[in-house]
Design an enzyme around this catalytic site. Structure first.
Site, PDB file in Angstrom:
ATOM      1  N   SER A   8     -11.017   8.528   8.122  1.00  0.00           N
ATOM      2  CA  SER A   8     -10.075   7.428   7.906  1.00  0.00           C
ATOM      3  C   SER A   8     -10.321   6.819   6.532  1.00  0.00           C
ATOM      4  O   SER A   8     -11.417   6.319   6.249  1.00  0.00           O
ATOM      5  CB  SER A   8     -10.276   6.352   8.972  1.00  0.00           C
ATOM      6  OG  SER A   8      -9.667   5.150   8.535  1.00  0.00           O
ATOM      7  N   HIS A  33      -6.779  10.666   8.087  1.00  0.00           N
ATOM      8  CA  HIS A  33      -6.270   9.600   8.955  1.00  0.00           C
ATOM      9  C   HIS A  33      -5.914   8.381   8.103  1.00  0.00           C
ATOM     10  O   HIS A  33      -6.730   7.901   7.311  1.00  0.00           O
ATOM     11  CB  HIS A  33      -7.340   9.241   9.988  1.00  0.00           C
ATOM     12  CG  HIS A  33      -6.895   8.253  11.020  1.00  0.00           C
ATOM     13  ND1 HIS A  33      -6.173   8.611  12.141  1.00  0.00           N
ATOM     14  CD2 HIS A  33      -7.081   6.918  11.115  1.00  0.00           C
ATOM     15  CE1 HIS A  33      -5.937   7.530  12.877  1.00  0.00           C
ATOM     16  NE2 HIS A  33      -6.478   6.484  12.270  1.00  0.00           N
ATOM     17  N   ASP A  35      -4.420   4.478   8.132  1.00  0.00           N
ATOM     18  CA  ASP A  35      -4.233   3.291   8.969  1.00  0.00           C
ATOM     19  C   ASP A  35      -3.313   2.282   8.299  1.00  0.00           C
ATOM     20  O   ASP A  35      -3.699   1.639   7.321  1.00  0.00           O
ATOM     21  CB  ASP A  35      -5.592   2.626   9.212  1.00  0.00           C
ATOM     22  CG  ASP A  35      -6.490   3.465  10.088  1.00  0.00           C
ATOM     23  OD1 ASP A  35      -6.093   3.744  11.228  1.00  0.00           O
ATOM     24  OD2 ASP A  35      -7.586   3.861   9.634  1.00  0.00           O
ATOM     25  N   MET A  37      -1.406  -1.261   8.616  1.00  0.00           N
ATOM     26  CA  MET A  37      -1.479  -2.524   9.391  1.00  0.00           C
ATOM     27  C   MET A  37      -0.506  -3.542   8.810  1.00  0.00           C
ATOM     28  O   MET A  37      -0.294  -3.558   7.592  1.00  0.00           O
ATOM     29  CB  MET A  37      -2.897  -3.100   9.303  1.00  0.00           C
ATOM     30  CG  MET A  37      -3.974  -2.141   9.757  1.00  0.00           C
ATOM     31  SD  MET A  37      -5.598  -2.902   9.570  1.00  0.00           S
ATOM     32  CE  MET A  37      -6.642  -1.503   9.908  1.00  0.00           C
ATOM     33  N   HIS A  66      -1.477   6.475  11.459  1.00  0.00           N
ATOM     34  CA  HIS A  66      -1.682   5.559  12.583  1.00  0.00           C
ATOM     35  C   HIS A  66      -1.061   4.215  12.223  1.00  0.00           C
ATOM     36  O   HIS A  66      -1.576   3.496  11.375  1.00  0.00           O
ATOM     37  CB  HIS A  66      -3.208   5.436  12.818  1.00  0.00           C
ATOM     38  CG  HIS A  66      -3.587   4.468  13.886  1.00  0.00           C
ATOM     39  ND1 HIS A  66      -4.881   4.026  14.042  1.00  0.00           N
ATOM     40  CD2 HIS A  66      -2.870   3.865  14.862  1.00  0.00           C
ATOM     41  CE1 HIS A  66      -4.939   3.181  15.059  1.00  0.00           C
ATOM     42  NE2 HIS A  66      -3.727   3.062  15.565  1.00  0.00           N
ATOM     43  N   MET A  68      -0.323   0.572  12.962  1.00  0.00           N
ATOM     44  CA  MET A  68      -0.694  -0.607  13.741  1.00  0.00           C
ATOM     45  C   MET A  68       0.262  -1.718  13.342  1.00  0.00           C
ATOM     46  O   MET A  68      -0.110  -2.707  12.692  1.00  0.00           O
ATOM     47  CB  MET A  68      -2.159  -0.989  13.445  1.00  0.00           C
ATOM     48  CG  MET A  68      -3.148  -0.065  14.117  1.00  0.00           C
ATOM     49  SD  MET A  68      -4.772  -0.118  13.362  1.00  0.00           S
ATOM     50  CE  MET A  68      -4.537   1.120  12.090  1.00  0.00           C
ATOM     51  N   MET A 137      -7.943   4.201  21.369  1.00  0.00           N
ATOM     52  CA  MET A 137      -8.696   3.290  20.491  1.00  0.00           C
ATOM     53  C   MET A 137     -10.005   2.917  21.182  1.00  0.00           C
ATOM     54  O   MET A 137     -10.010   2.415  22.302  1.00  0.00           O
ATOM     55  CB  MET A 137      -7.892   2.008  20.221  1.00  0.00           C
ATOM     56  CG  MET A 137      -6.709   2.164  19.283  1.00  0.00           C
ATOM     57  SD  MET A 137      -7.063   2.987  17.725  1.00  0.00           S
ATOM     58  CE  MET A 137      -8.304   1.908  16.997  1.00  0.00           C
ATOM     59  N   ASP A 175     -10.528   6.952  18.121  1.00  0.00           N
ATOM     60  CA  ASP A 175     -10.597   6.225  16.848  1.00  0.00           C
ATOM     61  C   ASP A 175     -11.358   4.913  17.023  1.00  0.00           C
ATOM     62  O   ASP A 175     -10.950   4.061  17.816  1.00  0.00           O
ATOM     63  CB  ASP A 175      -9.147   5.951  16.402  1.00  0.00           C
ATOM     64  CG  ASP A 175      -9.047   5.281  15.047  1.00  0.00           C
ATOM     65  OD1 ASP A 175     -10.071   5.129  14.368  1.00  0.00           O
ATOM     66  OD2 ASP A 175      -7.911   4.920  14.667  1.00  0.00           O
TER      67      ASP A 175
END
Ligand code: DX5
Ligand code: ZN
Length: 216
Positions: A8, A33, A35, A37, A66, A68, A137, A175
């Site tokens: 990540s 990966h 992330d 947000m 991913h 979020m 998660m 994760d």
């Protein structure tokens, strides 16, 4: 079979991202990966699409994105434009999860559903045959470097059972707080893919750590 390893980049050095991407390219990592947000679904903001456009250009490894964020369906086009392999949306962020999963597939990406630590595996029963992957998660999403939630190992075992019973082909990815010790237990419980942020980037030899995780 060796687990799929997805470092990540949330824990990478953003001032020298190209250097960290080169390390991932050289390494045995299977995916990258990413992330995203929004400060609404999770109490933090990471990076957005204008930055990721350049990150995507720095690697040929499949991107495991991913999200979020609330209303992730609004960004299917943007994620596709990055050339993403998988688009992970949160179960808790989608009122019409079945529709979102279909839309991701229609856009030409592999759809994955992500569950927070407090979301039971049993709630996936009616979607498990439609997804490429479930992302479990093992920390509350929003930050790197948090402590692994022990109950996640049991959730992976439960999910493996649900997948086998329903004839689903979904992969299981985990994760949060993944290191050599938790990773080994997750793989034994049935995990197919491991995301690792701080375990990789806080290590003196990140390339070797990726190799060690892959050989669990
Ligand atoms: C957390 C993110 C993770 C994070 C994991 O919300 O989804 O991908 O980067 O970091 P570590 O491996 O440090 O727990
Ligand atoms: Zn993540």
């Amino acid at each position: 079979m060796k687990p799929i390893i997805a470092p990540s980049i949330l824990s990478a050095d953003f001032a020298h991202l190209a250097k960290d991407m080169e390390m991932i390219n050289r390494s045995e990592a299977d995916w990258v990966h990413i992330d995203v947000m929004d400060g609404v679904f999770v109490p933090n903001i990471s990076f957005g699409f204008p930055v990721l456009k350049f990150v995507a250009e720095l690697t040929d490894k499949p991107l495991d994105v991913h999200l979020m964020i609330v209303n992730p369906e609004k960004f299917i086009h943007e994620v596709k434009a990055l050339g993403a392999h998988t688009m992970n949306v949160h179960f808790e962020a989608c009122t019409h999860l079945h529709r979102v999963i279909q839309q991701i597939r229609e856009a030409g990406m592999e759809p994955a559903v992500t569950i927070n630590p407090a979301t039971p595996v049993a709630l996936l029963k009616d979607i498990i045959r439609d997804v490429y992957m479930v992302l479990v998660m093992s920390v509350n999403p929003g930050f790197g470097g948090q402590a692994f939630i022990e109950h996640s190992v049991e959730k992976v075992r439960e999910l493996r059972k649900l997948i086998d019973e329903t004839g689903s082909k979904a992969l299981i990815e985990v994760d949060g707080g993944v290191n050599l010790e938790t990773g080994a237990r997750l793989v034994a419980a049935g995990a197919d893919a491991l995301v690792a942020g701080s375990a990789v980037f806080a290590n003196q030899d990140p390339e070797q750590m990726i190799r060690n995780l892959r050989n669990l």
